[in-house]
Design a protein around this motif. Structure first.
Motif, short mmCIF file in Angstrom:
data_model
loop_
_atom_site.label_atom_id
_atom_site.label_comp_id
_atom_site.label_asym_id
_atom_site.label_seq_id
_atom_site.Cartn_x
_atom_site.Cartn_y
_atom_site.Cartn_z
N ALA A 1 -2.31 -4.61 -26.33
CA ALA A 1 -2.99 -3.72 -27.42
C ALA A 1 -4.66 -4.10 -27.84
CB ALA A 1 -2.05 -3.82 -28.58
N CYS A 2 -4.60 -5.56 -27.76
CA CYS A 2 -5.86 -6.23 -28.37
C CYS A 2 -6.98 -5.65 -27.29
CB CYS A 2 -5.91 -7.54 -28.56
SG CYS A 2 -4.92 -8.02 -29.87
N MET A 3 -6.67 -6.11 -25.89
CA MET A 3 -7.61 -5.78 -24.83
C MET A 3 -7.88 -4.51 -24.69
SD MET A 3 -6.00 -8.65 -22.49
CE MET A 3 -6.95 -8.58 -20.96
N ALA A 4 -6.84 -3.32 -24.80
CA ALA A 4 -7.22 -2.03 -24.76
C ALA A 4 -8.28 -1.61 -25.80
CB ALA A 4 -5.90 -1.40 -25.02
N PHE A 5 -7.89 -2.05 -27.12
CA PHE A 5 -8.86 -1.85 -28.16
C PHE A 5 -10.23 -2.47 -28.00
CE2 PHE A 5 -10.78 -3.46 -32.25
CZ PHE A 5 -10.92 -2.26 -32.82
#
Length: 425
Positions: free
Chosen positions: A251-255
């Motif tokens: 989720a962090c990397m996609a964000f």
């Protein structure tokens, strides 16, 4: 002749570098005494070998960077996912004051670096590399900013310089913390020291252990499981918890990927790893405070620590030491000036603002540790002082919290401000 290695072989070499680093740290006392990270110990040896192959045989190596980038983003995501802002409230006013002292020093550190770099005829951005990017930020931040400075600002050898400077900072931070604190303690006089009790010592160690994150040791330490979880609520890292934790990282990397694209060309344009860190902060605090999600800190720390080690190993394999020949002398002038500034700031600002007492002297030693090196250097400095003069619960409560959770957030904000200054563009 250039030899290109794909991601598979790059990963194999990175793990070999880590194993070599672990062996060296165990066998060479200097490396363990100054908290030199295993990836750095092994990676510098690998960098020297690559340098010699270039000098004598004209060989250069090109490594695939996709995995290196992914591990870097995972590491910065883990910083954000660990930054629970309720810890600021738990630390109270002294923690907030100390964080402000540290924030001001980061500005001072970069001002000194940029000013001296310009005075010595270097690109002012090199002053950031010899400032908080490497000294406060450590090897992880150095490895992340290096490619940004090389690709966006044209600073040749920024990654190599950053790794070398961060290593210098670790050693320097371990050398100056003790003398600064001892001088301050002599200045206030032994009469002002309350004799510590055994219970106070136990509480101080327990506080440091409960708040200290292995990810920020950058040295692959293996702590007790109870360091991260309540003794009666220890959770195992299972397949289910692994998937749950990886989902948070995803989720962090996609964000980070989305925001990097959306903000490109605007005033909010930031390096991708800064968005990963920021995304982690948002996800952590929203899930924890609005949805009562039980964040598995130990799993986050384990994955973050492993990602940092692999990222550093891969970055160090790509060192091009021959690019630093012309920078050696002026960079050393800047670094020794930074050492002097750190000592003066710790003695005349950190010590005085934090109360001019014994706890403040121990805090000054800790600030020297992570202001020039990393959190484990700060802890080692404080342990050396408290072993001789008595425990400091306040210092062992505040320094790990600031060094492990909040200094990276402040550093990222300050660096973004400096890179936007017109004369540094």
């Amino acid at each position: 002749m250039e030899i290109e290695l794909n991601g598979y072989y790059t990963m194999i070499l990175a793990t070999l570098v880590l194993l070599l680093g672990r062996f060296l740290v165990v066998k060479v006392r200097f490396l363990s005494d100054f908290n030199i990270p295993e990836p750095v110990a092994g990676g510098l040896v690998a960098g020297v070998i690559v340098f010699l192959l270039n000098v004598f045989f004209g060989l250069t190596f090109k490594f695939q960077t996709q995995l290196q980038t992914a591990f870097m983003l995972m590491f910065f995501s883990s910083i954000g996912l660990s930054a629970d802002f309720t810890r600021l409230r738990a630390g109270g006013k002294p923690l907030a004051v100390f964080l402000m002292v540290v924030a001001v020093f980061i500005v001072v550190q970069n001002t000194v670096g940029v000013g001296l770099a310009a005075a010595l005829g270097l690109d002012p951005l090199i002053g950031l590399v010899t400032g908080s990017i490497t000294l406060t930020g450590g090897h992880g931040t150095a490895g992340a900013w290096g490619p940004v400075l090389e690709s966006k600002y044209g600073i040749t050898g920024a990654t190599t310089l950053g790794i070398a400077t961060a290593t210098f900072g670790l050693v320097a931070g371990g050398l100056i913390g003790g003398p600064v604190a001892k001088h301050l303690i002599k200045r206030i006089g032994h009469s002002k020291l309350a004799p510590p009790t055994r219970q106070t010592e136990v509480e101080a160690v327990a506080a440091a252990q409960s708040l200290y994150s292995t990810r920020h040791t950058e040295a692959g330490d293996e702590p007790d499981a109870a360091m991260f979880d309540k003794p009666d609520e220890i959770r195992l890292i299972t397949a289910s918890s692994t998937i749950e934790t990886l989902a948070l990282f995803a989720a962090c990397m996609a964000f980070a990927g989305v925001m990097t694209t959306v903000a490109k060309g605007t005033v909010f344009e930031l390096p991708t790893f800064v968005w990963a860190l920021g995304g982690g902060v948002v996800i952590r605090n929203v899930l924890t405070h609005f949805f009562n999600f039980d964040m598995f800190d130990r799993a986050i720390d384990v994955f973050g620590n492993a990602s940092l080690s692999l990222f550093l190993a891969m970055a160090l394999l790509s060192l091009r030491l021959w690019e630093l020949t012309d920078l050696a002398l002026p960079v050393m002038v800047i670094l020794f000036a930074q050492v002097g500034v750190m000592m003066l700031y710790a003695a005349f600002v950190t010590f005085k603002v934090m109360g001019s007492d014994y706890d403040s002297a121990v805090l000054a030693a800790g600030h020297c540790g992570f202001g020039m090196g990393a959190t484990p250097t700060a802890i080692a400095n404080m342990q050396a002082i408290t072993d001789r003069y008595g425990a400091s619960y306040k210092a062992f409560l505040i320094v790990p919290m600031v060094g492990a959770f909040f200094v990276d957030l402040v550093n990222a904000a300050v660096l973004q401000f400096f890179t936007q200054l017109p004369f540094l563009q």
